[in-house]
Design a protein around this motif. Structure first.
Motif, PDB file in Angstrom:
ATOM      1  N   ARG A 123       0.790  -1.229   0.000  1.00 58.42           N
ATOM      2  CA  ARG A 123       0.000   0.000   0.000  1.00 58.42           C
ATOM      3  C   ARG A 123       0.829   1.289   0.000  1.00 58.42           C
ATOM      4  O   ARG A 123       0.348   2.320  -0.435  1.00 58.42           O
ATOM      5  CB  ARG A 123      -0.897   0.019   1.230  1.00 58.42           C
ATOM      6  N   ARG A 153      10.034  -5.073   4.118  1.00 61.71           N
ATOM      7  CA  ARG A 153       8.689  -5.301   4.653  1.00 61.71           C
ATOM      8  C   ARG A 153       8.385  -4.171   5.629  1.00 61.71           C
ATOM      9  O   ARG A 153       9.245  -3.803   6.430  1.00 61.71           O
ATOM     10  CB  ARG A 153       8.645  -6.638   5.429  1.00 61.71           C
ATOM     11  N   ASP A 197       6.697  -4.007   8.316  1.00 63.39           N
ATOM     12  CA  ASP A 197       6.772  -4.384   9.741  1.00 63.39           C
ATOM     13  C   ASP A 197       8.188  -4.257  10.301  1.00 63.39           C
ATOM     14  O   ASP A 197       8.373  -4.094  11.500  1.00 63.39           O
ATOM     15  CB  ASP A 197       6.346  -5.847   9.944  1.00 63.39           C
ATOM     16  N   ASN A 227       0.268   3.177  12.349  1.00 70.98           N
ATOM     17  CA  ASN A 227      -0.224   1.945  12.961  1.00 70.98           C
ATOM     18  C   ASN A 227       0.932   0.994  13.278  1.00 70.98           C
ATOM     19  O   ASN A 227       0.990   0.393  14.346  1.00 70.98           O
ATOM     20  CB  ASN A 227      -1.269   1.266  12.051  1.00 70.98           C
TER      21      ASN A 227
HETATM   22  N1  LIG Z   1      -6.844  -0.028   2.906  1.00 74.70           N
HETATM   23  C1  LIG Z   1      -5.864   0.820   3.167  1.00 74.70           C
HETATM   24  N2  LIG Z   1      -5.932   2.098   2.756  1.00 74.70           N
HETATM   25  C2  LIG Z   1      -4.930   2.946   3.021  1.00 74.70           C
HETATM   26  N3  LIG Z   1      -3.821   2.636   3.702  1.00 74.70           N
HETATM   27  C3  LIG Z   1      -3.705   1.391   4.122  1.00 74.70           C
HETATM   28  C4  LIG Z   1      -4.710   0.422   3.866  1.00 74.70           C
HETATM   29  N4  LIG Z   1      -4.331  -0.743   4.375  1.00 74.70           N
HETATM   30  C5  LIG Z   1      -3.135  -0.512   4.913  1.00 74.70           C
HETATM   31  N5  LIG Z   1      -2.738   0.768   4.778  1.00 74.70           N
HETATM   32  C6  LIG Z   1      -1.470   1.386   5.252  1.00 74.70           C
HETATM   33  O1  LIG Z   1      -0.428   0.861   4.447  1.00 74.70           O
HETATM   34  C7  LIG Z   1       0.479   0.095   5.244  1.00 74.70           C
HETATM   35  C8  LIG Z   1       0.951  -1.102   4.445  1.00 74.70           C
HETATM   36  O2  LIG Z   1      -0.143  -1.909   4.128  1.00 74.70           O
HETATM   37  P1  LIG Z   1       0.038  -3.289   3.363  1.00 74.70           P
HETATM   38  O3  LIG Z   1      -1.305  -3.906   3.297  1.00 74.70           O
HETATM   39  O4  LIG Z   1       0.790  -3.058   2.113  1.00 74.70           O
HETATM   40  O5  LIG Z   1       0.955  -4.005   4.442  1.00 74.70           O
HETATM   41  P2  LIG Z   1       1.577  -5.460   4.501  1.00 74.70           P
HETATM   42  O6  LIG Z   1       0.671  -6.427   3.796  1.00 74.70           O
HETATM   43  O7  LIG Z   1       1.882  -5.651   5.937  1.00 74.70           O
HETATM   44  O8  LIG Z   1       2.918  -5.290   3.643  1.00 74.70           O
HETATM   45  P3  LIG Z   1       4.397  -5.923   3.841  1.00 74.70           P
HETATM   46  O9  LIG Z   1       4.512  -6.953   2.801  1.00 74.70           O
HETATM   47  O10 LIG Z   1       5.333  -4.763   3.583  1.00 74.70           O
HETATM   48  O11 LIG Z   1       4.505  -6.423   5.242  1.00 74.70           O
HETATM   49  C9  LIG Z   1      -0.319  -0.251   6.493  1.00 74.70           C
HETATM   50  O12 LIG Z   1       0.518  -0.503   7.612  1.00 74.70           O
HETATM   51  C10 LIG Z   1      -1.159   0.982   6.680  1.00 74.70           C
HETATM   52  O13 LIG Z   1      -0.402   2.020   7.295  1.00 74.70           O
END
Ligand SMILES: Nc1ncnc2c1ncn2[C@@H]1O[C@H](COP(=O)(O)OP(=O)(O)OP(=O)(O)O)[C@@H](O)[C@H]1O
Ligand SMILES: O=P(O)(O)OC[C@H]1O[C@H](OP(=O)(O)OP(=O)(O)O)[C@H](O)[C@@H]1O
Ligand SMILES: [Mg+2]
Length: 283
Positions: free
Chosen positions: A11, A49, A51, A70
């Motif tokens: 995202r 990543r 996290d 978050n």
């Molecule tokens: N639906 C959304 N709309 C806007 N921002 C979002 C949304 N979901 C998540 N985010 C923001 O984007 C960040 C990254 O989301 P993402 O879903 O890409 O994380 P992830 O799956 O944990 O990725 P990674 O593979 O890097 O661990 C989240 O921590 C949050 O701050």
């Protein structure tokens, strides 16, 4: 050399790279390298990543990072939040099955709640004197109630469509979040200077997004009214027109007040109003 951690994919990836680009920092990540030097700025980007970013910045593996609030608050690392970036907006919320008769927080007592955000959820429960059983899972959280894994969930919500398609409803908001720039607390002198320069650029890009450049012609007897309406960065630019009794006025206007200002300008006899986007704004 400032080491900047950004999300590898997901995202935040695109808007993080775009922000750096608007700051004049070009990263050619065409062949998906995980470590890329900027062409024209003393910086190097690490693609990670999300996290892991708070830990890496706290440990000085990277000097700064772009990550959601978050994640920053969940990881509880000792970091400086140096800028709110205005993208990646979402909220961390508790949701329950649509058909549950939810009256208030106390209905969460005794429930099993699935989440990847155990720290933030526990904090919320403790602050509200609630006792629930937290079940940690790392993804696809919204599916948990539907497969009998939990009674409720705590996860990120933006449009609400994931909740909707999983027959859930949002009942408590724990945190409003957006992407932020975090920095290590003990940067050396050189990196502190580079970060200052980066922040100047980020602020210029952010300010430009909130303002428009506005130009118009108006009769001289209205100049006082118009200048009061458009204070500009210092004061408006006024240039007399070839036609006597008329001037051209140039200033900036905040996006939020835009239509209200335009309406008043019309009342003050402004004509030929032109509005153009601003690329950078440095005060
Ligand atoms: N639906 C959304 N709309 C806007 N921002 C979002 C949304 N979901 C998540 N985010 C923001 O984007 C960040 C990254 O989301 P993402 O879903 O890409 O994380 P992830 O799956 O944990 O990725 P990674 O593979 O890097 O661990 C989240 O921590 C949050 O701050
Ligand atoms: O309210 P919505 O607009 O539906 O957005 C919320 C969803 O977005 C995020 O997941 P994402 O789509 O990034 O996928 P992920 O499971 O890979 O993190 C988040 O974890 C929610 O599931
Ligand atoms: Mg992640």
């Amino acid at each position: 050399m400032l080491k900047i951690a950004i999300q590898k994919s997901g995202r935040l990836y695109e808007q993080s790279v775009q922000l750096l680009k608007e700051c004049g920092i070009e990263l050619n990540n065409g062949n998906r390298q995980l470590k890329v030097k900027a062409f024209n700025f003393p910086a190097e980007a690490y693609f990670l990543r999300d996290d892991d970013i708070p830990q890496y910045v706290a440990d000085s593996v990277a000097d700064v990072g772009i990550v959601g609030e978050n994640v920053v608050f969940e990881k509880e690392k000792d970091l400086n939040i140096v800028s709110k970036l205005g993208f990646g907006r979402c909220r961390l919320s508790i949701a329950v099955p649509k058909n549950m008769n939810y009256q208030g927080g106390s209905d969460l007592n005794g429930l099993k709640i699935a989440t990847s955000y155990t720290v933030l959820l526990q904090k919320f429960l403790t602050e509200n004197n609630l006792k629930a059983d937290i079940h940690e899972i790392s993804g696809s959280v919204e599916i948990a109630p539907g497969i009998g894994l939990a009674d409720a969930i705590c996860d990120l919500v933006s449009s609400g469509s994931t909740l909707f398609t999983n027959n859930l409803k949002e009942v408590e908001v724990i945190l409003d979040s957006q992407a932020v720039l975090v920095a290590n607390k003990n940067l050396d002198e050189e990196n502190r200077k580079i970060l200052e320069n980066l922040l100047l650029r980020i602020n210029a890009v952010k300010a430009a997004k909130n303002y428009k450049y506005i130009m118009m012609n108006a009769p001289d007897h209205q100049l006082k009214n118009i200048c009061a309406l458009l204070p500009g960065m210092k004061s408006p630019t006024i240039v007399p027109l070839a036609e006597k009794g008329w001037s051209s006025i140039q200033s900036v206007v905040n996006e939020n007040d835009f239509w209200e200002v335009i309406e008043k300008l019309k009342q003050f006899e402004a004509q030929g109003i032109l509005v153009v986007p601003i690329e950078k704004m440095i005060s």
